[in-house]
Write an enzyme that holds these catalytic residues in place. Sequence first.
Site, PDB file in Angstrom:
ATOM      1  CG  HIS A 167      24.388   0.326  32.318  1.00  0.00           C
ATOM      2  ND1 HIS A 167      23.877   1.579  32.067  1.00  0.00           N
ATOM      3  CD2 HIS A 167      25.691   0.505  32.671  1.00  0.00           C
ATOM      4  CE1 HIS A 167      24.822   2.485  32.258  1.00  0.00           C
ATOM      5  NE2 HIS A 167      25.923   1.871  32.622  1.00  0.00           N
TER       6      HIS A 167
ATOM      7  CG  ASP B 105      29.827   2.777  38.655  1.00  0.00           C
ATOM      8  OD1 ASP B 105      30.425   3.161  37.636  1.00  0.00           O
ATOM      9  OD2 ASP B 105      28.700   3.198  38.984  1.00  0.00           O
TER      10      ASP B 105
END
Length: 430
Positions: free
Chosen positions: A329, A236
């Site tokens: 995403h 992330d």
Amino acid sequence: MATDRNPPQAGNESPARTGWSRRSLLTGAVAGAGATGIGAVSAAALGATAPGLADAQNGPRPGLRTEPFHGARQAGVTTLPQAFCAFVGLDLNTGASRDSLRRLLRILTDDAAALTQGEAPLNDQEPWLAQNPSRLTVTVGFGPRALKLVDASRVPGWLRPLPAFSIDRLQEKWNQGDLLLQLCCDDKLTLAHAQRVLLKDVRSFASVRWVQDGFRNTVGATEDGQTMRNLFGQVDGTVNPYPGEPDHDRVVYGQGGFEPWIQDGTSVVIRRIHMNLDTWDEADTPAREDAVGRKLSTGAPLTGSEEHDEPDFGAKGPLGFPVISSYSHVRRSRSENPDEKIFRRVYNYDLAVSDASGHSRSGDVSGGVSNTGLIFASYQADPGRQFVPIQKRLDELDMLNTWTVPIGSAVFAIPPGCGPGGFIGDTLFG
């Protein structure tokens, strides 16, 4: 994509403007990294240490390392991410005035300046708990009401709640406050102590609306250069305009592209995102990677082999379908518009669940055996032009929405830093 850079030698630049290497910044708990590399960088950059407290090879032990408090820009924005955080939203008392807010900011500044340097404030009843600063930073932000009290003419147009998004299930208890205290630290005990000291300062002026505790990898737990992972196991924060890279000051502080609301000021958007691990467990690895657009094991795009390889959105598989799906995403978060960039500094949360049992269904924000998610902190010069367009695309189509639900949202203006004898926000008071 910018390449790694050698970190500057200590003293060459002010701490607020130091150009860190990408490899350094990607480490979630950088202060504890190995023998040379990051350890040496941290020792040089995080300030002097008293004789006898430094290791000749690794610099001061992690608990003694400090981040500068005073400077043109507040620490805690481009600071190397610490292991733990507490975002504290405050509501000012009904009778709050410009003068009372000024007094509060001065008290908070004086105590935060001491705590971040390992010194106990005058009102600290456990001064020995302040002796290990562990890179503590304290960052102050203004919500709309607080900034209006100080100077209504300086309230930027973007300092308001974000537009409503279809994926949101916002809970009022996690939404906007009048003031923000952002505390980040490499030691949970130090952070808890600092939080209590500062909240004792606050209680005559404001009440606590929410506290959002988060964590990344702890000191020394990860290899030098490893990007943090969220609790989906997903790498992330791969794409970020890091300090020292050409776009960073433009994205975060509006230098050369946006109209900053104030010199050396920025903004933070805090989105609390619930992650449904029960339904995530139902998806196999190929389905998860299809939704993300990256390999979960390495963070590499599905068209590459290394984390920082540029995704090839035109690549097709053997059957003629895109390798990286249009709903992934990584695809939905990208834009050709250079304005649509943010600087993210995110933390995980994982709360205890009483009588944990059962199974959480898709769209649920409770139940199951975990209460897990992400505190997504995004810093940018203008949320309306930078953050909102990205979020609109993710709202319209992002396969990760299958497993995530935003439950809190707040926007704060981050004022400049201050010098010794000053206080955070003093430039706004004239």
